[in-house]
Motif scaffolding. Sequence first.
Motif, PDB file in Angstrom:
ATOM      1  N   UNK A  38      -7.646   7.034 -59.444  1.00  0.00           N
ATOM      2  CA  UNK A  38      -7.622   6.173 -58.101  1.00  0.00           C
ATOM      3  C   UNK A  38      -7.222   4.958 -58.196  1.00  0.00           C
ATOM      4  N   UNK A  39      -7.169   4.180 -59.573  1.00  0.00           N
ATOM      5  CA  UNK A  39      -6.771   2.999 -59.865  1.00  0.00           C
ATOM      6  C   UNK A  39      -5.276   3.046 -59.959  1.00  0.00           C
ATOM      7  N   UNK A  40      -4.528   4.117 -60.754  1.00  0.00           N
ATOM      8  CA  UNK A  40      -3.234   4.128 -60.970  1.00  0.00           C
ATOM      9  C   UNK A  40      -2.501   4.339 -59.620  1.00  0.00           C
ATOM     10  N   UNK A  41      -3.264   5.267 -58.625  1.00  0.00           N
ATOM     11  CA  UNK A  41      -2.818   5.641 -57.225  1.00  0.00           C
ATOM     12  C   UNK A  41      -2.716   4.306 -56.422  1.00  0.00           C
ATOM     13  N   UNK A  88      -5.858   9.821 -47.192  1.00  0.00           N
ATOM     14  CA  UNK A  88      -5.577  10.891 -48.353  1.00  0.00           C
ATOM     15  C   UNK A  88      -5.029  10.805 -49.247  1.00  0.00           C
ATOM     16  N   UNK A  89      -4.795   9.433 -49.896  1.00  0.00           N
ATOM     17  CA  UNK A  89      -4.385   9.198 -51.138  1.00  0.00           C
ATOM     18  C   UNK A  89      -5.476   8.402 -52.142  1.00  0.00           C
ATOM     19  N   UNK A  90      -6.283   7.600 -51.380  1.00  0.00           N
ATOM     20  CA  UNK A  90      -7.525   6.822 -51.820  1.00  0.00           C
ATOM     21  C   UNK A  90      -8.589   7.169 -51.001  1.00  0.00           C
ATOM     22  N   UNK A  91      -9.686   7.052 -51.665  1.00  0.00           N
ATOM     23  CA  UNK A  91     -10.816   7.558 -50.909  1.00  0.00           C
ATOM     24  C   UNK A  91     -11.582   6.183 -50.490  1.00  0.00           C
ATOM     25  N   UNK A  92     -11.643   4.876 -50.743  1.00  0.00           N
ATOM     26  CA  UNK A  92     -12.375   3.761 -50.636  1.00  0.00           C
ATOM     27  C   UNK A  92     -11.529   2.786 -49.814  1.00  0.00           C
ATOM     28  N   UNK A  93     -10.134   2.965 -49.403  1.00  0.00           N
ATOM     29  CA  UNK A  93      -9.590   1.734 -48.842  1.00  0.00           C
ATOM     30  C   UNK A  93      -9.953   0.986 -47.677  1.00  0.00           C
ATOM     31  N   UNK A 103      -6.247  -8.779 -46.311  1.00  0.00           N
ATOM     32  CA  UNK A 103      -5.806  -8.051 -47.604  1.00  0.00           C
ATOM     33  C   UNK A 103      -6.614  -6.785 -47.598  1.00  0.00           C
ATOM     34  N   UNK A 104      -6.726  -5.839 -48.558  1.00  0.00           N
ATOM     35  CA  UNK A 104      -7.248  -4.433 -48.962  1.00  0.00           C
ATOM     36  C   UNK A 104      -7.954  -4.729 -49.843  1.00  0.00           C
ATOM     37  N   UNK A 105      -9.197  -3.767 -49.841  1.00  0.00           N
ATOM     38  CA  UNK A 105     -10.196  -3.778 -50.714  1.00  0.00           C
ATOM     39  C   UNK A 105     -10.598  -2.340 -51.000  1.00  0.00           C
ATOM     40  N   UNK A 106     -10.705  -2.020 -52.459  1.00  0.00           N
ATOM     41  CA  UNK A 106     -10.896  -0.589 -53.085  1.00  0.00           C
ATOM     42  C   UNK A 106     -12.234  -0.729 -53.800  1.00  0.00           C
ATOM     43  N   UNK A 107     -12.942   0.250 -53.737  1.00  0.00           N
ATOM     44  CA  UNK A 107     -14.108   0.266 -54.984  1.00  0.00           C
ATOM     45  C   UNK A 107     -13.632   1.670 -55.719  1.00  0.00           C
ATOM     46  N   UNK A 108     -13.695   1.289 -57.100  1.00  0.00           N
ATOM     47  CA  UNK A 108     -13.054   2.219 -57.873  1.00  0.00           C
ATOM     48  C   UNK A 108     -14.350   2.195 -59.041  1.00  0.00           C
ATOM     49  N   UNK A 109     -14.733   3.485 -59.167  1.00  0.00           N
ATOM     50  CA  UNK A 109     -15.935   3.813 -60.350  1.00  0.00           C
ATOM     51  C   UNK A 109     -16.952   2.556 -59.995  1.00  0.00           C
ATOM     52  N   UNK A 110     -17.088   2.095 -59.067  1.00  0.00           N
ATOM     53  CA  UNK A 110     -18.293   1.205 -59.049  1.00  0.00           C
ATOM     54  C   UNK A 110     -17.707  -0.106 -58.781  1.00  0.00           C
ATOM     55  N   UNK A 111     -16.481  -0.465 -59.163  1.00  0.00           N
ATOM     56  CA  UNK A 111     -15.777  -1.739 -59.425  1.00  0.00           C
ATOM     57  C   UNK A 111     -15.149  -1.976 -58.115  1.00  0.00           C
TER      58      UNK A 111
END
Length: 175
Positions: A38-41, A88-93, A103-111
């Motif tokens: 997910x981070x790379x995507x 469909x590319x990122x689950x937490x955007x 802006x945008x925020x993601x949560x990836x592996x709890x971060x």
Amino acid sequence: AAALLASGVAEAQIPAEAKRLRAALAPAIARARAQQGEAARGRVLLTALHETVLRRYELSATELDHVERTGEFNCLSSALLYLVAAEGVLSSARGVVTPHHAFVRLTIEGKVIDLETTTPAGFDPDRSKLTAVQVQQLAGDDVSPDDFLAGLKQVEELPPLSLVAAVYSNRAIAL
């Protein structure tokens, strides 16, 4: 479709404009989907959008159809386009708004990772390194740099569709 309607696209033209917008986003989406993790995507999607659709920051460039036609964008339109492309590319955007910015925020592996969508290098930015010129560009003439930076501490996370209301608001102010 809602973002295009909020951008001022006539309802009858939304299907054709949505098709054009999806076609413009497709290369960036394909590059992101090819990545592992997910981070790379998320990082590749941001970079690829700046290499394909997002060309030049313009404080008043809120409307998505305008971005697709000209490449000019602002914080709101770049965040919305990122969120549309991330479906469909990122689950937490999710969208984030402050009193003076989006802006945008993601949560990836709890971060929790912020994405400054106004720059291709905006994945997990160190905002303490923002220059006065960068802050002024993002803030515009109506907001002091100090108020803009203070606003970054007053964030509200929103689902992607909720950012559409900000498009209506920005267009109303511009009109």
